[in-house]
Design a protein around this motif. Structure first.
Motif, PDB file in Angstrom:
ATOM      1  N   LEU A 131      16.829  19.881  -2.945  1.00  0.00           N
ATOM      2  CA  LEU A 131      16.354  18.894  -3.217  1.00  0.00           C
ATOM      3  C   LEU A 131      14.326  18.969  -3.523  1.00  0.00           C
ATOM      4  CD1 LEU A 131      17.090  15.927  -3.941  1.00  0.00           C
ATOM      5  CD2 LEU A 131      16.798  15.560  -1.011  1.00  0.00           C
ATOM      6  N   ASP A 132      14.708  18.664  -3.940  1.00  0.00           N
ATOM      7  CA  ASP A 132      12.402  18.341  -4.275  1.00  0.00           C
ATOM      8  C   ASP A 132      12.647  17.157  -3.795  1.00  0.00           C
ATOM      9  OD1 ASP A 132      12.008  21.062  -4.566  1.00  0.00           O
ATOM     10  OD2 ASP A 132      11.960  21.531  -6.676  1.00  0.00           O
ATOM     11  N   ILE A 133      11.660  16.782  -3.351  1.00  0.00           N
ATOM     12  CA  ILE A 133      11.131  15.774  -2.318  1.00  0.00           C
ATOM     13  C   ILE A 133       9.342  15.695  -2.850  1.00  0.00           C
ATOM     14  CG2 ILE A 133      10.949  13.454  -1.290  1.00  0.00           C
ATOM     15  CD1 ILE A 133      13.472  16.438  -0.004  1.00  0.00           C
ATOM     16  N   TRP A 134       9.059  14.558  -3.457  1.00  0.00           N
ATOM     17  CA  TRP A 134       7.779  14.046  -2.818  1.00  0.00           C
ATOM     18  C   TRP A 134       7.301  12.599  -2.692  1.00  0.00           C
ATOM     19  CZ3 TRP A 134       5.227  10.980  -6.450  1.00  0.00           C
ATOM     20  CH2 TRP A 134       4.921  11.277  -8.052  1.00  0.00           C
ATOM     21  N   ASN A 135       6.439  12.253  -2.359  1.00  0.00           N
ATOM     22  CA  ASN A 135       6.104  10.811  -2.618  1.00  0.00           C
ATOM     23  C   ASN A 135       5.005  10.443  -1.515  1.00  0.00           C
ATOM     24  OD1 ASN A 135       6.216  10.573   0.901  1.00  0.00           O
ATOM     25  ND2 ASN A 135       8.655  10.913   0.942  1.00  0.00           N
ATOM     26  N   VAL A 136       4.075   9.312  -2.160  1.00  0.00           N
ATOM     27  CA  VAL A 136       3.425   8.799  -1.833  1.00  0.00           C
ATOM     28  C   VAL A 136       3.057   7.083  -1.084  1.00  0.00           C
ATOM     29  CG1 VAL A 136       1.051   7.698  -2.900  1.00  0.00           C
ATOM     30  CG2 VAL A 136       2.006  10.339  -3.451  1.00  0.00           C
ATOM     31  N   ALA A 137       2.659   6.894  -0.362  1.00  0.00           N
ATOM     32  CA  ALA A 137       2.650   5.614   0.640  1.00  0.00           C
ATOM     33  C   ALA A 137       1.392   5.625   1.142  1.00  0.00           C
ATOM     34  CB  ALA A 137       3.500   6.104   1.894  1.00  0.00           C
ATOM     35  N   VAL A 138       1.006   4.035   0.800  1.00  0.00           N
ATOM     36  CA  VAL A 138      -0.503   3.161   1.760  1.00  0.00           C
ATOM     37  C   VAL A 138       0.260   1.511   1.942  1.00  0.00           C
ATOM     38  CG1 VAL A 138       0.050   2.914  -1.144  1.00  0.00           C
ATOM     39  CG2 VAL A 138      -2.170   2.598  -0.039  1.00  0.00           C
ATOM     40  N   THR A 139      -0.574   1.747   3.271  1.00  0.00           N
ATOM     41  CA  THR A 139      -0.351  -0.061   3.487  1.00  0.00           C
ATOM     42  C   THR A 139      -1.819  -0.321   3.662  1.00  0.00           C
ATOM     43  OG1 THR A 139      -0.359   1.109   5.855  1.00  0.00           O
ATOM     44  CG2 THR A 139       1.755   0.611   5.477  1.00  0.00           C
ATOM     45  N   TYR A 140      -2.029  -1.870   3.997  1.00  0.00           N
ATOM     46  CA  TYR A 140      -3.393  -1.552   3.567  1.00  0.00           C
ATOM     47  C   TYR A 140      -3.610  -3.450   4.738  1.00  0.00           C
ATOM     48  CZ  TYR A 140      -7.756  -3.395   2.734  1.00  0.00           C
ATOM     49  OH  TYR A 140      -9.667  -3.463   3.039  1.00  0.00           O
ATOM     50  N   ASN A 141      -4.105  -3.349   5.667  1.00  0.00           N
ATOM     51  CA  ASN A 141      -3.993  -4.692   6.508  1.00  0.00           C
ATOM     52  C   ASN A 141      -4.825  -5.409   6.012  1.00  0.00           C
ATOM     53  OD1 ASN A 141      -3.810  -6.789   8.834  1.00  0.00           O
ATOM     54  ND2 ASN A 141      -3.207  -5.369  10.406  1.00  0.00           N
ATOM     55  N   PHE A 142      -4.743  -7.371   5.707  1.00  0.00           N
ATOM     56  CA  PHE A 142      -5.972  -7.799   5.667  1.00  0.00           C
ATOM     57  C   PHE A 142      -5.644  -8.842   6.586  1.00  0.00           C
ATOM     58  CE2 PHE A 142      -4.809  -6.005   1.347  1.00  0.00           C
ATOM     59  CZ  PHE A 142      -5.396  -6.247   0.991  1.00  0.00           C
TER      60      PHE A 142
ATOM     61  N   VAL B  76      -4.006 -11.231   7.681  1.00  0.00           N
ATOM     62  CA  VAL B  76      -3.296 -12.387   7.356  1.00  0.00           C
ATOM     63  C   VAL B  76      -2.042 -12.247   6.650  1.00  0.00           C
ATOM     64  CG1 VAL B  76      -5.498 -14.401   7.530  1.00  0.00           C
ATOM     65  CG2 VAL B  76      -4.654 -13.092   5.753  1.00  0.00           C
ATOM     66  N   VAL B  77      -2.383 -10.636   6.291  1.00  0.00           N
ATOM     67  CA  VAL B  77      -0.928 -10.010   5.618  1.00  0.00           C
ATOM     68  C   VAL B  77      -1.100  -8.801   6.024  1.00  0.00           C
ATOM     69  CG1 VAL B  77      -1.953 -10.165   3.300  1.00  0.00           C
ATOM     70  CG2 VAL B  77       0.688  -9.599   3.186  1.00  0.00           C
ATOM     71  N   LYS B  78      -0.031  -7.851   6.134  1.00  0.00           N
ATOM     72  CA  LYS B  78      -0.038  -6.717   5.568  1.00  0.00           C
ATOM     73  C   LYS B  78       0.244  -5.860   4.979  1.00  0.00           C
ATOM     74  CE  LYS B  78       0.464  -1.533   8.295  1.00  0.00           C
ATOM     75  NZ  LYS B  78       0.984  -1.717   9.401  1.00  0.00           N
ATOM     76  N   LEU B  79      -0.293  -5.251   3.530  1.00  0.00           N
ATOM     77  CA  LEU B  79       0.797  -4.844   2.220  1.00  0.00           C
ATOM     78  C   LEU B  79       0.919  -3.128   2.774  1.00  0.00           C
ATOM     79  CD1 LEU B  79      -2.006  -6.527  -0.284  1.00  0.00           C
ATOM     80  CD2 LEU B  79       0.615  -7.646   0.905  1.00  0.00           C
ATOM     81  N   PHE B  80       2.520  -3.517   1.808  1.00  0.00           N
ATOM     82  CA  PHE B  80       3.165  -1.957   1.706  1.00  0.00           C
ATOM     83  C   PHE B  80       3.074  -1.719   0.827  1.00  0.00           C
ATOM     84  CE2 PHE B  80       3.826  -3.638   5.669  1.00  0.00           C
ATOM     85  CZ  PHE B  80       3.851  -2.811   7.567  1.00  0.00           C
ATOM     86  N   ALA B  81       3.774  -0.030   0.151  1.00  0.00           N
ATOM     87  CA  ALA B  81       3.780  -0.166  -0.822  1.00  0.00           C
ATOM     88  C   ALA B  81       4.390   1.797  -1.246  1.00  0.00           C
ATOM     89  CB  ALA B  81       2.681  -0.600  -1.973  1.00  0.00           C
ATOM     90  N   GLU B  82       5.164   2.307  -1.706  1.00  0.00           N
ATOM     91  CA  GLU B  82       5.703   3.407  -1.754  1.00  0.00           C
ATOM     92  C   GLU B  82       6.180   4.061  -3.463  1.00  0.00           C
ATOM     93  OE1 GLU B  82       8.249   6.828   0.850  1.00  0.00           O
ATOM     94  OE2 GLU B  82       8.718   4.781   0.829  1.00  0.00           O
ATOM     95  N   TYR B  83       6.183   5.102  -2.871  1.00  0.00           N
ATOM     96  CA  TYR B  83       6.820   5.672  -4.735  1.00  0.00           C
ATOM     97  C   TYR B  83       7.341   6.906  -4.132  1.00  0.00           C
ATOM     98  CZ  TYR B  83       8.491   7.852  -9.057  1.00  0.00           C
ATOM     99  OH  TYR B  83       9.040   8.305  -9.924  1.00  0.00           O
TER     100      TYR B  83
ATOM    101  N   ASP C 264      -4.323   2.885   5.115  1.00  0.00           N
ATOM    102  CA  ASP C 264      -3.533   4.039   5.312  1.00  0.00           C
ATOM    103  C   ASP C 264      -2.690   4.820   4.220  1.00  0.00           C
ATOM    104  OD1 ASP C 264      -2.054   6.163   6.749  1.00  0.00           O
ATOM    105  OD2 ASP C 264      -1.307   5.199   8.170  1.00  0.00           O
ATOM    106  N   VAL C 265      -3.052   5.909   3.741  1.00  0.00           N
ATOM    107  CA  VAL C 265      -2.579   6.349   2.672  1.00  0.00           C
ATOM    108  C   VAL C 265      -2.471   8.205   2.308  1.00  0.00           C
ATOM    109  CG1 VAL C 265      -4.701   7.178   1.921  1.00  0.00           C
ATOM    110  CG2 VAL C 265      -2.952   6.350  -0.284  1.00  0.00           C
ATOM    111  N   ALA C 266      -1.026   8.505   2.615  1.00  0.00           N
ATOM    112  CA  ALA C 266      -0.868   9.059   1.928  1.00  0.00           C
ATOM    113  C   ALA C 266       0.193   9.876   1.798  1.00  0.00           C
ATOM    114  CB  ALA C 266       0.169   9.661   3.916  1.00  0.00           C
TER     115      ALA C 266
END
Length: 409
Positions: free
Chosen positions: A254-265, A267-274, A232-234
C-alpha cells in the motif's frame, strides 16, 4: 513535568561523572456516552437501521496511562524512554490481549543530541501524523476524518472492492526512526523503517507455504514539514507491505502520500489535507493478465477541510471530509465511467468547553453519506445487508454523537 502526577529526580554517579534523570507518570481518562445509527436501503426503498447507545472511552482523546523519562548524558546528549498503554476506562480493561494492560500505543527508547534523535520500538508512523494534525477532531470520536477510517479498518465494502486497510496505518512495531533536530529554522522531519521479522530459509524451497509470512508487515516512510508563526505545512510518503505469496512470487503493498496544512488566524484556525492511497501487487515472474493490463491497483483518495473557532473558554470544531475509491470495479476499469466509484462524505461539528487546563466537557455530532457501495460508519453495529423481502439492503448513511468528559493528568 508539570503534567505528571509523579515526578522523581535522582542523581546517579558513575566514576567521576554524574547524570540527572527524571521519570513522569501521565495519562488521559476520557469517558463518553455515544450513539450510533447505521441505515441501509433496498433498491425498492425499504430501510433497515442498526443502532446502539452506550458508554465508551476516547470521544475527545484516547484514554491512556504512560511513563516517560529522560537522562542527561552531558554535552547536549540525552537518553529517553516512553511507555504508553491504551485504556478502556468504561470497562476498566486495557487494550492488550484479554483486556490486559499493554504498552501498545508507544514503547520506545531513544538517544538525542545536536544531530537529532534516534528512536527504536513501537511508534506512530510518519504517514499517520498528517491525518491527525490536519483533523480538528485529532482522529478521535465520531468526528474522526474518513481518511483515518478507510485507512485503518477493513469494512466489508472495502474488502469486496479490493482495497484494504493498512495494518501499519497508525503505528508500526519493530521500528527504527530518525528525527531531525529542532533548531533548523522551522524545518522538521522524520523517517522510519519497521522490520517484519520473518524467518528466512535457505534453500528457499523449504519456506513454509503460508500466506503473508515472508514480507508482510514491513513499513518504510518519512514526513517533512515547515512551521513559521501561524503556518504549518507538511508532506509524508510511505509504503506498507500488506501481503505476500512466497511461491507465487507476489508481494502486495500500500503506497501512501499525503499533504497537510494548517493556518491559525487566531479568531479561526483552518485545516486542510489531501491523501492518496493505492494498493499494488508485484510479481517476480509473469503476472496474471489483469495485472499486466494494470487492472489491479485499487485505491482510496481522501480530502479534508476543517476549522476550529475559539469561543471564550471553549472551542467549536467543524470538518468536512470525503473518501473516494478508484479502480475498484472491474467494469469501470474496462470502460471508464460505466460503474461509478464508491464514495463516502462526512460532516461533523463539535464543541469543547474547558473547565480548566486539564478537564474539558465536549459534544460531537457527525453524519456520513455513502454512495455506490461505500460502507463507512461513525461506529457502532455493522450495516444490515441480509435480504429483506428478496432484496438486499445497501449501506446508505451513518450518524452518531459523543457527549463526554476528558481529564488529563
Amino acid at each position: 513535568m508539570n503534567k505528571g502526577v509523579l515526578a522523581m529526580t535522582v542523581l546517579a554517579a558513575s566514576g567521576a561523572a554524574s547524570a540527572q534523570s527524571s521519570v513522569i507518570v501521565f495519562g488521559v481518562v476520557d469517558a463518553t456516552v455515544s450513539h450510533y445509527s447505521n441505515r441501509s436501503e433496498t433498491p425498492l426503498g425499504v430501510a433497515v437501521t442498526t443502532s446502539s447507545t452506550g458508554q465508551n472511552s476516547g470521544g475527545y482523546a484516547s484514554s491512556r496511562l504512560g511513563f516517560r523519562g529522560t537522562e542527561d548524558l552531558g554535552g547536549g546528549a540525552s537518553a529517553g524512554f516512553w511507555l504508553e498503554a491504551g485504556l478502556l476506562n468504561d470497562s476498566g480493561a486495557g487494550l492488550g490481549a484479554g483486556g490486559g494492560l499493554a504498552f501498545n500505543r508507544r514503547s520506545t527508547v531513544s538517544l538525542s543530541g545536536a544531530l537529532g534523535e534516534i528512536r527504536l520500538g513501537r511508534d506512530y508512523t510518519p504517514t499517520f501524523w498528517n491525518d491527525a494534525v490536519a483533523d480538528p477532531f485529532t482522529s478521535n470520536g465520531v468526528g474522526i476524518n474518513l481518511i483515518a477510517t478507510a485507512s485503518g479498518f477493513n469494512s466489508p465494502g472495502q474488502v469486496a472492492n479490493g482495497f484494504q486497510g493498512n495494518p501499519n496505518y497508525l503505528r508500526a512495531s519493530n521500528s527504527v526512526g530518525y528525527f531531525l533536530p529542532s533548531n533548523l529554522g522551522g524545518f522538521y522531519g522524520q523517517v522510519m523503517y519497521a522490520f517484519n521479522e520473518a524467518n528466512k530459509y535457505d534453500p528457499g524451497t523449504l519456506t513454509p507455504n503460508v500466506p503473508n509470512s515472508q514480507r508482510a508487515g514491513r513499513y518504510v516512510g518519512g514526513r517533512f514539514g515547515y512551521t513559521s508563526g501561524p503556518l504549518d505545512v507538511a508532506a509524508a510518503m510511505g509504503r506498507s507491505t500488506i501481503g505476500d505469496q512466497f511461491f507465487a512470487g507476489a508481494t502486495s503493498v500500500l503506497d501512501i502520500w499525503n499533504v497537510a496544512v494548517t493556518y491559525n488566524f487566531d479568531v479561526v484556525k483552518l485545516f486542510a489535507e489531501y491523501s492518496n492511497n493505492k494498493t499494488k501487487t508485484f510479481f517476480s515472474g509473469t503476472p496474471p493478465l489483469p495485472n499486466s493490463l494494470g487492472f489491479t491497483s485499487p485505491g482510496a483518495n481522501g480530502a479534508l477541510v476543517g476549522a476550529t473557532v475559539p469561543v471564550g473558554p471553549g472551542l467549536i470544531r467543524l470538518v468536512y471530509t470525503q473518501v473516494k475509491y478508484n479502480k475498484v470495479a472491474a467494469l469501470s476499469q474496462v470502460i471508464p465511467g460505466l460503474a461509478p466509484d464508491p464514495k463516502s462524505e462526512k460532516y461533523a461539528v463539535g464543541y469543547v468547553h474547558n473547565l480548566s487546563k486539564r478537564t474539558a466537557l465536549y459534544g460531537t455530532v457527525a453524519r456520513i453519506n455513502n454512495t455506490n457501495g461505500a460502507d463507512l460508519t461513525v461506529g457502532g453495529p455493522a450495516f444490515y445487508t441480509k435480504a429483506v423481502n428478496g432484496s438486499v439492503p445497501v449501506p446508505s448513511s451513518s450518524a452518531g454523537y459523543d457527549v463526554g468528559i476528558r481529564h488529563v493528568f
